[in-house]
Design a protein around this motif. Sequence first.
Motif, PDB file in Angstrom:
ATOM      1  N   ARG A  11      -3.495   0.146  -3.136  1.00  0.00           N
ATOM      2  CA  ARG A  11      -4.217  -0.405  -1.991  1.00  0.00           C
ATOM      3  C   ARG A  11      -4.094  -1.914  -1.950  1.00  0.00           C
ATOM      4  O   ARG A  11      -4.660  -2.619  -2.765  1.00  0.00           O
ATOM      5  CB  ARG A  11      -5.697  -0.026  -2.089  1.00  0.00           C
ATOM      6  N   ASN A  12      -3.340  -2.406  -0.992  1.00  0.00           N
ATOM      7  CA  ASN A  12      -3.227  -3.840  -0.720  1.00  0.00           C
ATOM      8  C   ASN A  12      -3.008  -4.650  -1.989  1.00  0.00           C
ATOM      9  O   ASN A  12      -3.699  -5.639  -2.228  1.00  0.00           O
ATOM     10  CB  ASN A  12      -4.484  -4.342  -0.004  1.00  0.00           C
ATOM     11  N   ARG A  43      -6.421  -0.929  -6.687  1.00  0.00           N
ATOM     12  CA  ARG A  43      -6.655  -2.290  -6.193  1.00  0.00           C
ATOM     13  C   ARG A  43      -6.534  -3.281  -7.331  1.00  0.00           C
ATOM     14  O   ARG A  43      -6.872  -2.981  -8.471  1.00  0.00           O
ATOM     15  CB  ARG A  43      -8.073  -2.420  -5.631  1.00  0.00           C
ATOM     16  N   SER A  98       0.831  -1.199   0.000  1.00  0.00           N
ATOM     17  CA  SER A  98       0.000   0.000   0.000  1.00  0.00           C
ATOM     18  C   SER A  98       0.863   1.246   0.000  1.00  0.00           C
ATOM     19  O   SER A  98       1.941   1.262   0.583  1.00  0.00           O
ATOM     20  CB  SER A  98      -0.898   0.039   1.249  1.00  0.00           C
ATOM     21  N   THR A 102      -8.234  -5.958  -9.189  1.00  0.00           N
ATOM     22  CA  THR A 102      -9.637  -6.358  -9.252  1.00  0.00           C
ATOM     23  C   THR A 102      -9.846  -7.588 -10.117  1.00  0.00           C
ATOM     24  O   THR A 102     -10.973  -8.040 -10.280  1.00  0.00           O
ATOM     25  CB  THR A 102     -10.507  -5.225  -9.822  1.00  0.00           C
TER      26      THR A 102
END
Lengths: 514, 329
Positions: free
Chosen positions: A277-278, A479, A271, A481
Amino acid sequence: MLLETRGLVKTFGPVRALRDVSFDLQAGEVHGLMGENGAGKSTLIKLLTGLNRPDGGSILLDGRPVSFDSPRAAQAAGVAAVYQEINLIPERSVADNLFLGREPRRFGVLVDRARMVEEARALLRRYRLEIDPRRTLRTLGLGLQQLISIARVVSLGARAVILDEPTSALSGAEVELLYGVVEQLRRDGIGLIYVSHRLSECYRLCDRLTVLRDGAVVASEPTASLPRARLVAAMLGREQVAAQKDHAAAHGAQDGPDTEAAVALAVEDLSWRHRVRNVSLQVRRGEIVGLAGLLGSGRTETFKTIYGAEKPDGGTVSVAGRRIASPRPSESIRRGLAFLSEDRRSEGVFAQLSVAENLTAAVLPRISRFGVISRRRRDDMVRRYVQSLGVKAAGPDAPITSLSGGNQQKVLIARALCTEPDMVMLDDPTRGIDVGAKAEVHRVVRGLAAEGLGVLVTSSELEEVVELSDRLVVLDEGRVTGGLDTAGRDSDDVLAILAGGAAGTNAPAHGAAS
Amino acid sequence: MSAAVTEAGAAEARAESRARIVGLIQSRGAIAVLVVAALAAGLVFPDFLHPGNLGDIVTAASFLGLVAIGQTFVVILGGFDLSVGSMVGLGTVLAAYAAPYGVLAALLLPMLVGLLVGLIDGLLIVRARMAPFIVTLAALLALKGLAVLLAGESLVIADPGLFGRLANGSWLGIGNLVVILLLAYALAALLLNRTRYGAAVFAIGGNEEAARMLGVRVERVKIATYCLSGTLAGLAGALLAAHLSSGLSSAGTGYELQSIAAAVIGGVLLTGGVGTMLGALSGVLLLGVIENVINQIGSLSAAYQGLASGAFLLLAVIVQSGLTRQRAA
């Protein structure tokens, strides 16, 4: 109609930035303007705000033709833009910034500070911003600074406001504040042009959406009647991937067991601010993994955080099974991770230096004895890479700027290879390179994978990522996805995933990315 | 969401209080150092704190002080004015020429020429987009030449009269030059902090492109600021001529760099956008105190003065860069 353009045309040298763009904005309307890089959004904004003059077509304000020769003139007429990079003075107070150039005065000379602070407070409160106007602007978050920018232009009498990527750097709380301000503006009858790459935001805020691609309007419809998939397709275009992915089959057989040694790069839970993000992903030796995502999805930020150029807030990066304990570029290089930045001009090439000097810039200790560079060793190294990568240059001492873009890029790839990495990350390696040279760069990248290096690559062109990669990792708003194997697929399949990811369905239907 | 808001609020509060401390050190650090240095000097040399000696220090520093006002404006604006040193010298010469025609002529001629030099500097920087460093360096060389051409080494004012008393007289027991200096700084502080012009100067130095986008008339403000600097250098020259009863072509040599040093010691950011008049004055006086102390010691050569000034400047820059890192964090 508040603001309208008819058949706008603008060319910069040989580039047709806008061709026949007709666009309109009503009072109290939020109108989303979308498109990938180079689609012409910035050019349109520049014409509307008087930074550039159109070569053809007309701009109408309240139905009357207008011609702005400066942002000042546009602002005076009621058209103003708030840009992504905040155009305020960080070292001054909020009130100073709000009232710069029109400070309330006593005796016609001295600035009335008390009144200025009071008026600033009232202005901020109108938009539900509880900020002490005496605070130094710099101490506020970027999001709040942007909101203050908006308050300023509206208080100056702007009726048509252009928000250029208002939320690309905002935290969640700040986004909520922005939504509140936008709603107030809508109630006040101010027309908003909302430029953003974030699909979910546009769908939440905008009444209408207009999509630009290659300088032309390719879609313009009420938000409700433009589904996401069609929007994404309009933004990216639907051209089929022309080239065959002959290498894909070759690598299909290599799916051996995921032993530690076989993994070139392992990223876990990485992050950085709100931009990455992660993120978790893996790249095996001999594999080319493509990072796919729309502009602003955090591709470059992900690269830089993995490399340690941005200090991660959390997560780990391992190269060839060994964890990088203190993330920074020098450590990454030592551990066998090489990175090629997207910005060749400012972060890559030493324009004053020769091909040889550029190529060996990262490995001077290795070709020096007692601190003196051995020309023989240097030239050996240069010759080796120039040959294997097919760099076309007059000689090792030719100035790097005498090379074409494609060949400069090969020199930079060679520079990364000099450090003998296990893993190479290439951020948009063919940016600004002509078509022929692109194929050359692709050949080089495939060659790296064939030699057993792990490759993580991205491109501003979706087709290219699909064509080049064995496997895709899909990024959206920082992210992961989704992910999929690219064998036998074209960019249309990926479009579906991108649209799906943006819709928040988050279905990694093709298995986890890592 | 609400947890995120509170967290962001706490972080912002921390950033704000840190910003306040940074700002305080930046604007008031120099005066604190000045007071401490003066008291320490007073302990070692009993004569140092004698009102007469303090008056001498301020009087001697007043010429550099006037120059530093203009320089501070220019530096906050994000530029440099190297021409001021030679402008002081030329100013003394012009004042000596004009003195026979009355006090007003002796005062106004150097100021007018200073204004003109500032105008030319400003126009070249703004319209021809030349670097302030080069433009004002050229002016520095040219004005020096002009002063020598006009006066040779020096030009004595035969009967200074009222003009001389203007510089060497006193008012309520305070030397006129001290009064003029303090008055000038008070007016400059008002101009910088309480007028639209001052706000524009800060804005341009803080972010020139943003200032332009916000509607500040950048070119105009820049030219005006170089004019202000030139005019003040001319005034400093006129007063120095009155003080010395002569025009000296070599007067003011080195003021261009000393005034920048004084401003930086006083917390003016060399990259522009931040600074206070009180800080600049403290910087000027600190340089004056150093000079005075070295003279008190007597046995030390003037070389030590440069050494000590350099040390203070270095210290100031180290503190500045530390503060800048703080502000970036």
